[in-house]
Design an enzyme around this catalytic site. Structure first.
Site, PDB file in Angstrom:
ATOM      1  N   LYS A 196     -10.649  -4.463  16.958  1.00  0.00           N
ATOM      2  CA  LYS A 196     -11.723  -4.409  17.956  1.00  0.00           C
ATOM      3  C   LYS A 196     -12.710  -3.328  17.516  1.00  0.00           C
ATOM      4  O   LYS A 196     -12.483  -2.143  17.728  1.00  0.00           O
ATOM      5  CB  LYS A 196     -11.203  -4.079  19.357  1.00  0.00           C
ATOM      6  CG  LYS A 196     -12.271  -4.311  20.443  1.00  0.00           C
ATOM      7  CD  LYS A 196     -12.081  -3.483  21.672  1.00  0.00           C
ATOM      8  CE  LYS A 196     -12.678  -2.108  21.543  1.00  0.00           C
ATOM      9  NZ  LYS A 196     -14.159  -2.097  21.375  1.00  0.00           N
ATOM     10  N   GLU A 274      -6.380   9.084  15.410  1.00  0.00           N
ATOM     11  CA  GLU A 274      -7.255  10.060  14.769  1.00  0.00           C
ATOM     12  C   GLU A 274      -8.351  10.353  15.775  1.00  0.00           C
ATOM     13  O   GLU A 274      -9.249   9.539  15.990  1.00  0.00           O
ATOM     14  CB  GLU A 274      -7.804   9.500  13.451  1.00  0.00           C
ATOM     15  CG  GLU A 274      -8.411  10.575  12.560  1.00  0.00           C
ATOM     16  CD  GLU A 274      -9.912  10.703  12.757  1.00  0.00           C
ATOM     17  OE1 GLU A 274     -10.304  11.657  13.465  1.00  0.00           O
ATOM     18  OE2 GLU A 274     -10.660   9.875  12.232  1.00  0.00           O
ATOM     19  N   CYS A 308     -16.149  13.249  13.135  1.00  0.00           N
ATOM     20  CA  CYS A 308     -15.054  13.974  13.783  1.00  0.00           C
ATOM     21  C   CYS A 308     -14.678  15.243  13.031  1.00  0.00           C
ATOM     22  O   CYS A 308     -14.202  16.204  13.632  1.00  0.00           O
ATOM     23  CB  CYS A 308     -13.835  13.061  13.925  1.00  0.00           C
ATOM     24  SG  CYS A 308     -13.278  12.352  12.366  1.00  0.00           S
ATOM     25  N   GLU A 407     -16.742  19.477  21.630  1.00  0.00           N
ATOM     26  CA  GLU A 407     -17.220  18.865  20.395  1.00  0.00           C
ATOM     27  C   GLU A 407     -18.639  18.348  20.617  1.00  0.00           C
ATOM     28  O   GLU A 407     -18.883  17.572  21.545  1.00  0.00           O
ATOM     29  CB  GLU A 407     -16.297  17.718  19.988  1.00  0.00           C
ATOM     30  CG  GLU A 407     -16.682  17.030  18.692  1.00  0.00           C
ATOM     31  CD  GLU A 407     -15.752  15.882  18.349  1.00  0.00           C
ATOM     32  OE1 GLU A 407     -15.653  15.554  17.157  1.00  0.00           O
ATOM     33  OE2 GLU A 407     -15.137  15.312  19.278  1.00  0.00           O
TER      34      GLU A 407
END
Length: 506
Positions: A196, A274, A308, A407
């Site tokens: 997906k 992750e 990331c 973040e």
């Protein structure tokens, strides 16, 4: 433009001539080796983030389509698992060669739907291809063990077997590489999958599937379910909770990862997660400041900060703080060029969508209201577009600001000053995230100390780019579970089986 409507799928009239000639630009999902519409016949638009033009309309699938894809993948697994490692290696090698041959077309699709400059898109294709190549080789080296037996006339054999159907849920920031490093690994292990892709960047995934089809990947081994944001939750529920799924492999935010982890727990399924990062970039007095600034540009502004492992917090020793900031500011001002990804000389494209733009702007505005100093940037470049955020250098950041802990996932360099190695470690480790970290020093002992004490799964010493197919990629704490790349990337998709052979003297 955001209205989802029924009807036959077709390429949108806004395609220019180059897009019309792209054989990899697919506007249907891919299940059981066939290009299909959603059962409900609904579609949703894929937009170019640079100008909001519609690139294509593709199937807006739901949980029924997802269930079909899982069942197909299970059926394909029954035969794919029994292929030889040599055969799987050969097919993966074919896929790699085709991706390499079609790299320019793949790069243009990435730029169209993700907005990144063409140079970065080309770099992503090289990076993503390296995983297919790596796992084509690794497929033939998934070895077991013969363990010395404590009993006479008995033999202990340990083998690795494929785990089954893997649900692959990928993000928008690296739409090609995030798929290849998962799918090539699970295929090498003998698994099948349902992918997906992000609703923002599904066209790259479909293009990769088209090349996999051409490479001879059997029907049902790779399946792609596309859906809008509205159907993401019900589709994700099937991919996480269906009893025929053996593993969930997800790259994305920690928030979503926690939700998927909870769903996987219901069936005690294997997970490979992750998740988000909050990477420190630490500069000590002994560092080569010019080199550190060059690497800071790579660690922070690659993909416009939407990575990331991107450097989130710049921790600069007080003795070199002013000098580093001066050099870094000059680099940002001269090398960060905002614009549409297809334009020559552009190095930073748009953020992926308005929600991401508002998040970045909100973090910066909060910091400014609490005393942070904007050395560069600090706002949306509205003369270019509503999702182009200026490359920003933010000073005097304090712990009471949201940007200190969260973040950013955007082109904002947050700079802090420290006095001692212990203080740098305390600040760096004061986060629930533990993905990547960066240290710049010429002192060997300090480099080893920092590597040992930093609470992150990956540490780059004097380097701002740490990703490759060969090393294990992944984090600790709330940054995830498991590793991608390296031999460990294949092992994530295998179960260990212990067999005892007894009565060998009978």
């Amino acid at each position: 433009m955001n209205i989802i409507r029924a009807g036959l799928l077709h390429r949108h009239c806004l395609f220019n001539m180059d897009f019309r000639q792209m054989h990899l630009l697919k506007n249907q999902a891919f299940i059981n080796g066939e290009w299909v519409c959603a059962q409900n016949k609904l579609v949703f638009p894929v937009l170019n983030p640079a100008d909001d033009k519609v690139i294509a309309e593709i199937p807006d699938m739901d949980q029924c389509d997802a269930k079909i894809a899982v069942d197909v993948a299970l059926e394909a697994f029954k035969t794919w698992r029994d292929t030889t490692a040599k055969e799987r290696s050969y097919i993966l090698r074919n896929w790699f060669e085709l991706c390499k041959k079609n790299s320019e077309e793949l790069a243009h699709i990435i730029t169209a739907e993700a907005g990144k400059p063409l140079a970065e898109s080309r770099g992503e294709i090289l990076y993503g291809n390296s995983f297919i190549e790596w796992f084509a080789d690794t497929a033939r080296h998934i070895n077991g063990e013969v363990i010395p037996s404590p009993w006479p006339n008995k033999q202990i054999i340990v083998t690795r077997q494929p785990i089954g159907v893997v649900s692959v849920i990928t993000p928008w920031n690296f739409p090609f590489a995030m798929i290849t490093r998962k799918v090539a690994a699970l295929m090498a292990a003998g698994c099948t999958c349902v992918i997906k892709p992000s609703e923002d960047t599904p066209l790259t995934a479909l293009a990769a599937a088209k090349l996999a089809e051409e490479a001879g990947v059997p029907k049902g081994v790779i399946n792609i379910v596309t859906c809008s944001r509205k159907n993401a939750a019900p589709v994700g529920k099937v991919l996480c909770e269906d009893t025929n799924v053996g593993c969930i492999s997800f790259t994305g935010s920690t928030y979503v990862g926690q939700i998927l982890y909870g769903m996987a727990a219901k069936g005690i399924k294997r997970v490979a997660l992750e998740l988000g990062g909050n990477a420190p970039f630490i500069v000590f007095p002994s560092a080569d400041l010019e080199h550190a600034a060059d690497q800071a540009m790579l660690a922070k502004f690659r993909n416009n900060g939407q990575a990331c492992i991107g450097a989130n917090r710049f921790l600069i020793h007080e003795d070199v703080y002013d000098d580093f900031i001066k050099i870094f500011k000059e680099r940002i001002a001269s090398k960060c060029v905002l614009g549409h990804g297809t334009k020559e000389g552009v190095t930073c494209g748009p953020l992926i969508n308005l929600a991401q733009t508002k998040k970045v702007a909100g973090l910066v505005d909060d910091a400014i209201s609490k005393g942070a100093k904007v050395e560069l940037g600090g706002k949306v470049a509205k003369d270019i577009g509503d999702k182009f955020y200026e490359s920003t250098l933010l000073l005097n950041v304090t712990p009471d600001m949201k940007i200190y802990q969260e973040e950013v996932f955007g082109p904002v360099a947050v700079c802090l000053k420290f006095k001692t190695e212990e203080e740098a470690l305390q600040i760096a480790n004061s986060t629930k995230s533990g993905l990547a970290s960066y240290v710049f020093t010429k002192e060997l002992g300090q480099a080893f100390r920092m590597s040992g004490k930093l609470e992150f799964g990956m540490v780059g010493i004097n380097d701002g780019i740490i990703s490759a197919a060969e090393p294990p990629f992944g984090g600790i704490k709330e940054s995830g579970i498991g590793r991608e790349g390296s031999k460990h990337g294949v092992e994530e998709y295998t179960d260990i089986k212990y067999t005892l052979f007894s009565a060998l003297d009978k």
